[in-house]
Scaffold this active site. Sequence first.
Site, PDB file in Angstrom:
ATOM      1  N   GLU A 123       1.175  -5.035   3.361  1.00  0.00           N
ATOM      2  CA  GLU A 123       1.924  -5.711   2.250  1.00  0.00           C
ATOM      3  C   GLU A 123       1.330  -7.190   2.193  1.00  0.00           C
ATOM      4  O   GLU A 123       0.843  -7.903   3.159  1.00  0.00           O
ATOM      5  CB  GLU A 123       3.269  -5.895   2.706  1.00  0.00           C
ATOM      6  CG  GLU A 123       4.055  -4.999   2.584  1.00  0.00           C
ATOM      7  CD  GLU A 123       5.605  -5.121   3.267  1.00  0.00           C
ATOM      8  OE1 GLU A 123       6.451  -5.241   2.436  1.00  0.00           O
ATOM      9  OE2 GLU A 123       5.641  -5.354   4.578  1.00  0.00           O
ATOM     10  N   MET A 125       0.891  -1.119  -0.007  1.00  0.00           N
ATOM     11  CA  MET A 125       0.066  -0.039   0.001  1.00  0.00           C
ATOM     12  C   MET A 125       0.877   1.247   0.094  1.00  0.00           C
ATOM     13  O   MET A 125       2.021   1.205   0.536  1.00  0.00           O
ATOM     14  CB  MET A 125      -0.863   0.193   1.085  1.00  0.00           C
ATOM     15  CG  MET A 125      -1.725  -1.298   1.474  1.00  0.00           C
ATOM     16  SD  MET A 125      -2.784  -1.446  -0.038  1.00  0.00           S
ATOM     17  CE  MET A 125      -3.856  -0.452  -0.153  1.00  0.00           C
TER      18      MET A 125
END
Length: 651
Positions: free
Chosen positions: A121, A19
């Site tokens: 992640e 992200m």
Amino acid sequence: MPVARPETSDSRIIAHVDMDCFYVQVEQRKQPHLRGQPTAVVQYNSWKGGGLIAVGYEARKDGVKRSMRGDEAKKVCPQIQLVQVPVARGKADLTIYRNAGSEVVSILARKGRCERASIDEVYLDLTEAAETMLKETPIESLESIDEEVLKSHVLGLCLNGKDDKEIVREWLTRRDADHRDKLLACGAFIVAELRLQVLQETEFTCSAGIAHNKMLAKLASGMNKPAQQTIVTLSSVKGLLEPLPIKKMKQLGGKLGSSLQTDLGVNTVGDLLQFSEEKLQDIYGANTGTWLWNIARGISGDEVEGRLLPKSHGSGKTFPGVRALKTLASVEKWLKELCEELSERLQLDLETNKRVAHTLTLHANAYKSTDTDSHKKFPSKSCPLRYGAGKILEDSVKLFQAGLREFLGSYMNPVSGGWGITNLSVSASKIVAAPSGTSSITRYFHGQDRFHTSSEPSDEKFKLEDDKLSPLRTENHSASHQTECGGEQPQVTHDTSSFDRYETTCKDEATEGCLTLQNHEPKPRLPEKEKNINDEKPSYGQKRKATKEKGTSSILRFLQTNSCSSSNQETKCLSSGLQEALDVENESLIESQNNRRASQWRYNIDEIDQSVVEELPPEIQDEVRTWLRPQKQANTVKRGSNIAHYFSPQK
Ligand code: DCP
């Protein structure tokens, strides 16, 4: 320890999705007026405007960095919007970020096996999806290709800045492309689509790396941010890896990386290429040697684990500078907060995901004011986890006592001060599915209560964490260990390398309120006969040998101390407050030393806790298990064997 896994296939399609400025995006979604504004998220404390833990890309353009404090950020970017991390129990509360991460995971998991690697992640194994796409929709015949796919960065592809999208389109649709490149192209389509779905459904952007293995995908995901994706073709691997500083590689951020630098003069991954696999095996052992040889060539067989939930839960807080905890009462007060939070999260995990955790671990960072031994770390301690905030607190206090006693050594009295705690955290790990059915869960906890009738953990259940047991045990624990912390925590090394390294190094104030990825330093298994590149200097191998000896004496100390403490002392210790308990522990230590001298050693094999056994070196585990088989007990203990050595009264 890194594990050398051969690539099962070089045609796997693996994506790493990360992200963009995650906490900032979460805050911007919550407060839409912040969108487009330079924004940063700061830890809750107000010293110099608080430490920045996430910086939006608009603010980065103005020179704002995560290492800054709020006041400094305002100087370089006067219009910056600083958002405080939510606070609960006097510490950062990461619940909204955690939940936002879960939203994203549930979308990304739609196309293949998905591993939640951290709060923001994810790894995806898209091999099947890419193969299916290749069969069903030959890319070369695609007429229109989404912009998001055309914006992909293909490593090794020469772009000119003008017709980049056209060049990428050509690469994606080449008829004569190698099968593996065609699969990568399919991966690019799939990942672009997933990223768009994430954006539409959550309003968050993310970036991704698409490659044939996890290591390469992870390296690529951060190369083009925000909201972009990067493809690593096989032909680009050499060029990608060669210039990379060796310490930036995953699992090489610590001692192994330093050894490569100092002992072999290896500074970049390219430098590693000159060493044969045999040479590396000679120096670092068969497994680590092969692993090093492989990673230098971009080979990594690590599988994407199908795991949408975190591997462990943690709650922690840092106490930097003058805020260091210097009394036992203040430690106990904070442990209460941390344990309550941990307990709530465990309860939620149980109710929502039907999972139970088995191990409680206490980590701390400490200093001594009269420090002659400044390198000494506060040892992490763990014990079987009992559910309920009160029990977790009780056990954590015991773990803290044990750690502090060891940290200070026998000559310093914990009660008289002279020490400070700068970081404190509790974590729950070894999380597994609870026995199915509500009634089983109830039974499970009743069973636990029966087991701990006194609600006091027996000393046998407290064990030394990691290095303290033995070097081999450390190796067994080298697999990455991820903890999503619910509070102020040590560092996150979010560079391209070591996101899942175990860095016990901690944290300045700016890292408060952060997510912690705690992992174990790779500890290469050394060959029996260690060959040192440089005989002059103490080599990595020599250091390891020293540690081994240290480990042996530690386990011995641990077992003997436990077995020698009298039940009277134990009862007193457990029923008293922390200060009193520590006094008693000191007495107990002296008595146990006396007992040892008098050879009054005894260890009841029935009292060996299974989880303690699991932490022992493998060959010792085998032997203990043999002991535990009642019918064979008398015959199977080998005289002079390792286990006898560890447990023997003479030792
Ligand atoms: N984080 C933290 N403390 C740190 C580093 C990070 O609490 N020292 C939190 C805030 C981040 C989130 O973890 O938003 C993810 O960290 P990343 O390193 O992935 O960084 P970002 O997502 O913020 O930015 P990027 O777009 O560079 O990945």
